[in-house]
Design an enzyme around this catalytic site. Structure first.
Site, short mmCIF file in Angstrom:
data_model
loop_
_atom_site.label_atom_id
_atom_site.label_comp_id
_atom_site.label_asym_id
_atom_site.label_seq_id
_atom_site.Cartn_x
_atom_site.Cartn_y
_atom_site.Cartn_z
N HIS A 157 1.40 -14.79 -2.06
CA HIS A 157 0.79 -13.79 -1.16
C HIS A 157 1.40 -12.40 -1.40
O HIS A 157 1.35 -11.54 -0.52
CB HIS A 157 0.95 -14.18 0.32
N SER A 287 1.70 11.24 -16.31
CA SER A 287 0.92 11.97 -15.32
C SER A 287 0.96 13.45 -15.65
O SER A 287 2.02 13.99 -16.02
CB SER A 287 1.47 11.75 -13.91
#
Length: 482
Positions: A157, A287
């Site tokens: 999970h 970036s």
């Protein structure tokens, strides 16, 4: 040489201009397609000649000498005039083979060259993909072996769970790839040739050519199938081979896409945790605004393209469902796109994943820090069992640990501090009988179970045998241009 200016004024598929390999791009090129048509006409002529039709050695030799001499401009002009691609190329081939012109395409229908070429291209596409898949598996197997013993947090999970090892996690990826390897090989091996079947699959035209001799018609089919490199032909077809073959082909590629998407999503998640990183070039920019960033762009590309690959499966499903009776032509335009794009996409996905797996970087210290942060909670059962062995009461110990664990969790979640459960255990005199055991109780390698042994057995029994046929093709490395 610079591309002509007009090349940049019209759409170009990024699958070819930006991504796919030269060999896969060529496999779906016009030159491959139309030279294969010519080879199929030669196969047909040779077989018909061998079975007694009036075809000469000179006609066959003339055709063989002009296989590569495709006048694409003439063919395009013929197609504009005739509105029929196969007949356009019959005329173009006949123009440069005047002696053979009367016997080119003798007894055949368009699908003789169209469908049989598609099957050859699909087969050759699998032959390009399989070594690439094998190389990805080989690189991952090396990675799994190297890190078979390195403990790491497991996640269920996407929450911290019991420990596994970095190598064992790689084997989860590898297990899916072994399924893909078997699926691709099966799909390739299941491909048959359409063969020589005529306009509606009844072989009526060839039965007429051979004056009702059924044995010769069957032998013609067998001979052409063998010359094309297939062991079997489909015994029954309509005008086309069953379009369920395309479903089978694209389903295994879509399944491969799902595997790659899962692997690369895991890599992206681990990159966020700074536990694992894909290769990053020395001058690569992550970036334009944030110089410190190292974005997992290769894994992101794999996810992006795999998503497209998975969606392509709907095309052959819908196409096969609407093939009326012996055939309808609404399959043609769709198949030109979906079949080619599936293989081109699978090709670049595997090449990119190979590049990733050849340069995966692991950060053991980061992994160790994450383990230290979570392991005290996971070790509580071990502490309880040690206390019981030292004479303690399980229920009393459980309550002590529960209270201390909640206090430590509050420090982590509410104060943003480090997990201080062990300090609390050490400070509580109740646990004094086992304080000298704590280091052993918290050794991460005692929490990974049989993960290292599973890696060794899985690689030796499941992975390496699949890779053996590809050993001679393993030395190819991938450097991405973009």
């Amino acid at each position: 040489m610079e591309a002509p200016e007009d090349e940049f004024t019209k759409y170009r598929s990024p699958l070819v201009s930006r991504y796919a390999s030269k060999e896969m791009s060529y496999n779906f090129s016009d030159r491959k397609k139309f030279t294969t048509w010519r080879k199929l006409w030669i196969f047909l002529a040779k077989a018909e000649k061998a079975l007694g039709l009036p075809i000469t050695d000179a006609q066959v030799a003339e055709m063989e000498s002009r296989v590569e001499d495709v006048d694409f401009a003439m063919a395009a002009e013929q197609e504009r005039k005739l509105r029929h691609d196969v007949m356009a190329h019959v005329h173009t081939f006949a123009y440069c083979c005047p002696t053979a012109a009367p016997i080119i395409h003798l007894g055949a229908t368009s699908c003789y060259v169209g469908d049989n070429t598609d099957l050859i291209v699909l087969r050759d596409g699998f032959e390009i993909l399989l070594p690439k898949l094998a190389r990805v598996m080989d690189r991952l197997a090396n990675f799994a072996e190297k890190y078979a013993d390195l403990p790491t947090l497991g996640f269920t999970h996407y929450q911290p769970a019991q420990l596994t090892t970095v190598g064992k996690r790689a084997c989860l990826w590898l297990q899916d790839l072994t399924m893909d390897m078997r699926n691709l090989r099966r799909a390739r091996d299941d491909l048959r040739f359409r063969g020589v079947k005529g306009t509606t699959g009844t072989q009526a035209s060839f039965l007429q050519l051979f004056q009702g001799d059924h044995a010769k018609v069957e032998e013609l089919d067998r001979m052409v199938t063998e010359m094309a490199g297939f062991k079997k032909a489909y015994l029954v077809t309509g005008q086309t081979y069953s379009r369920k073959v395309d479903i089978d082909t694209l389903s295994v590629l879509a399944s491969l896409g799902a595997t790659v998407h899962k692997i690369c999503t895991d890599i992206r998640l681990l990159a966020n945790l700074k536990e694992l990183e894909e290769p990053f070039e020395k001058e690569q920019i992550g970036s334009s605004a944030m110089p410190y960033k190292r974005n997992p762009m290769r894994a992101e590309r794999c996810c992006s393209l795999s998503r497209h690959l998975m969606t392509l499966l709907s095309d052959p499903l819908q196409t096969a469902s609407v093939q009326w009776l012996e055939r309808t032509l609404d399959d043609s335009a769709n198949r030109r796109i979906s079949l080619a794009e599936a293989f081109l996409t699978a090709d670049i996905v595997l090449s990119t994943l190979q590049n990733i797996t050849e340069g995966l970087v692991v950060y053991p210290k980061v992994i160790e820090r994450h383990i230290r942060h979570e392991l005290p909670f996971m070790a509580t059962e071990n502490i309880i069992m040690a206390m019981v062995k030292a004479g303690g009461n399980r229920q009393d110990c459980h309550e002590k640990i529960r209270v201390l664990s909640q206090q430590a969790a509050a420090v982590v979640k509410q104060d943003g501090g480090d997990n201080d459960l062990l300090d609390r255990v050490k400070a509580d005199s109740y646990f004094s009988p086992i304080l000298d055991q704590l280091d052993a109780l918290l050794d991460p390698k005692t929490f990974t179970g049989r993960a290292p042994q599973q890696v060794t057995r899985f690689l030796s029994e499941e992975v390496y045998p699949l890779l053996e046929p590809f050993r001679s093709k393993m030395d190819v490395t991938i450097e991405l241009e973009l």
